[in-house]
Design a protein around this motif. Structure first.
Motif, PDB file in Angstrom:
ATOM      1  N   HIS A  76       0.832  -1.196   0.000  1.00 49.47           N
ATOM      2  CA  HIS A  76       0.000   0.000   0.000  1.00 49.47           C
ATOM      3  C   HIS A  76       0.879   1.264   0.000  1.00 49.47           C
ATOM      4  O   HIS A  76       0.464   2.324  -0.434  1.00 49.47           O
ATOM      5  CB  HIS A  76      -0.845  -0.072   1.273  1.00 49.47           C
ATOM      6  N   GLY A  94       3.281   0.861  -3.822  1.00 46.97           N
ATOM      7  CA  GLY A  94       1.915   1.400  -3.730  1.00 46.97           C
ATOM      8  C   GLY A  94       1.830   2.890  -4.044  1.00 46.97           C
ATOM      9  O   GLY A  94       2.772   3.490  -4.550  1.00 46.97           O
ATOM     10  N   GLU A 148      -4.861  -3.430   0.338  1.00 49.69           N
ATOM     11  CA  GLU A 148      -5.051  -1.978   0.414  1.00 49.69           C
ATOM     12  C   GLU A 148      -5.981  -1.646   1.592  1.00 49.69           C
ATOM     13  O   GLU A 148      -5.761  -0.684   2.316  1.00 49.69           O
ATOM     14  CB  GLU A 148      -5.682  -1.433  -0.874  1.00 49.69           C
TER      15      GLU A 148
END
Ligand code: VGL
Length: 195
Positions: free
Chosen positions: A61, A67, A104
């Protein structure tokens, strides 16, 4: 107030407020509005859930691991704590998301309580049919929570004065509200909470 209502406070955490590592503009402005909602639900004895982003230090994430985001809401840090002005009380059920390094965790419906029960199950157990949702951020966790709530069969009211957007791209927040509305959510103010 109807017996089948619940209040969902989405990610009202320090890192999403001014001064935090992923600060949302005006993020702290949702606090007094949500406090009025909390007071109404508490007075009526109705359930309140607070979701939180609860990441490990290394997760896909975060930018450093591929991410989109700067490091935020790492488990046990001050940034992951709820905003200190939020009127949380012992009856508010905390559910956590984004705990896996591959996840996520944008939706409150991916959150679990300390015993591992998911939000949908916890709501169904209490006979909840309608959700009032506010918090951070409009274009990510609020949006995914609202859309998943609708998919789970709940009626959903978005407390529009109690949300703020990241707006990575100009207008993301407004587009998110449109998407939630098209999917069946109702945009409402605090006066929509029956007392
Ligand atoms: C969120 C961006 C990244 C949110 C979480 O809570 O809306 N936004 N992680």
């Amino acid at each position: 107030m109807q017996a089948k209502d619940a209040l969902i406070l989405v990610d009202v955490q320090n890192d999403f407020c001014p001064g935090g590592s992923l600060a949302v503009k005006g993020g702290d402005e949702v606090v007094p509005v949500l406090n009025r909602a909390i007071d109404k639900f508490t007075a009526a004895g109705l359930p309140i859930f607070a979701t939180r982003d609860w990441h490990p230090e290394k997760t896909q994430h975060f930018k450093a691991y591929g991410g989109l985001w700067p490091v935020h809401c790492v488990q046990g840090t001050r940034g992951a704590e709820f905003h200190p002005g939020l009127h949380l009380n012992k009856d508010v059920v905390v559910v956590s998301a984004g705990m896996l390094p591959t996840e996520e965790g944008y939706s409150g419906f991916q959150s679990t309580d300390t015993s591992g029960s998911g939000l949908a199950e916890l709501l169904h157990r209490k006979g909840v049919e309608r959700l009032f949702v506010g918090g951070l951020a409009t274009d990510y966790c609020v949006k995914h929570t609202v859309l998943d709530g609708l998919k789970e069969g709940f009626k959903v009211l978005l407390l529009v004065d109690a949300v703020r957007a990241v707006n990575l791209n100009f207008g993301d927040g407004d587009r998110a509200i449109e998407e939630m509305t098209k999917a069946g959510a109702t945009v409402a103010g605090l006066e929509a909470i029956p007392s």
